[in-house]
Design a protein around this motif. Structure first.
Motif, short mmCIF file in Angstrom:
data_model
loop_
_atom_site.label_atom_id
_atom_site.label_comp_id
_atom_site.label_asym_id
_atom_site.label_seq_id
_atom_site.Cartn_x
_atom_site.Cartn_y
_atom_site.Cartn_z
N HIS A 1 0.57 4.35 -2.40
CA HIS A 1 -0.74 5.43 -1.99
C HIS A 1 -0.24 6.47 -0.96
O HIS A 1 -1.16 7.36 -0.69
N PRO B 1 -5.95 1.23 0.88
CA PRO B 1 -6.12 1.68 -0.44
C PRO B 1 -6.36 0.31 -1.38
O PRO B 1 -6.99 0.34 -2.31
N ASN C 1 0.82 -1.14 -0.02
CA ASN C 1 -0.06 -0.16 0.02
C ASN C 1 0.79 1.25 -0.08
O ASN C 1 0.18 2.31 -0.09
N PRO D 1 -1.44 6.12 4.58
CA PRO D 1 -2.33 4.80 4.08
C PRO D 1 -1.45 3.26 4.24
O PRO D 1 -2.02 2.57 4.67
#
Length: 111
Positions: free
Chosen positions: A10, A76, A7, A14
């Motif tokens: 992102h 995300p 992740n 996040p």
């Protein structure tokens, strides 16, 4: 850490949120799933059935719960964040179920 790297493109926050969710979930649910594996592995007399169900049932629950945790706001890539569980959970549960069956056999044969 795998979930963080899945992740992190992102953003760091996040990625950290996703990793923290995974860590908390693993800490809380991991022991319950392993205990479930032990109980199923020792419940049936047939070794193959016991091991198969001791892997299938907790793996299915673990994958489902992991996806639900990550699908909640803040991750995300919820599906991609579930992939490590899809790969590692069956291996861990298989190892644990085999150990439990061996322990059960030893306890039945020892005087």
């Amino acid at each position: 850490s795998l979930v963080f790297f899945i992740n992190w493109d992102h953003g760091i926050i996040p990625g950290l949120v996703a990793a923290a969710k995974q860590a908390a979930y693993t800490f809380l649910a991991g022991g319950i799933m392993m205990r479930m594996t032990e109980n199923i592995a020792s419940h049936f007399t047939n070794d193959l059935l016991s091991i198969f169900l001791a892997v299938l049932v907790p793996t299915t629950i673990a994958i489902t719960l992991t996806y639900i945790v990550h699908a909640a706001k803040g991750t995300p890539e919820p599906l991609n964040s579930t992939i490590p569980t899809m790969i590692l959970a069956p291996i861990g549960f298989l190892w644990w179920a085999i150990l439990k069956r061996k322990q059960l056999k030893r306890s039945r044969t020892s005087p």
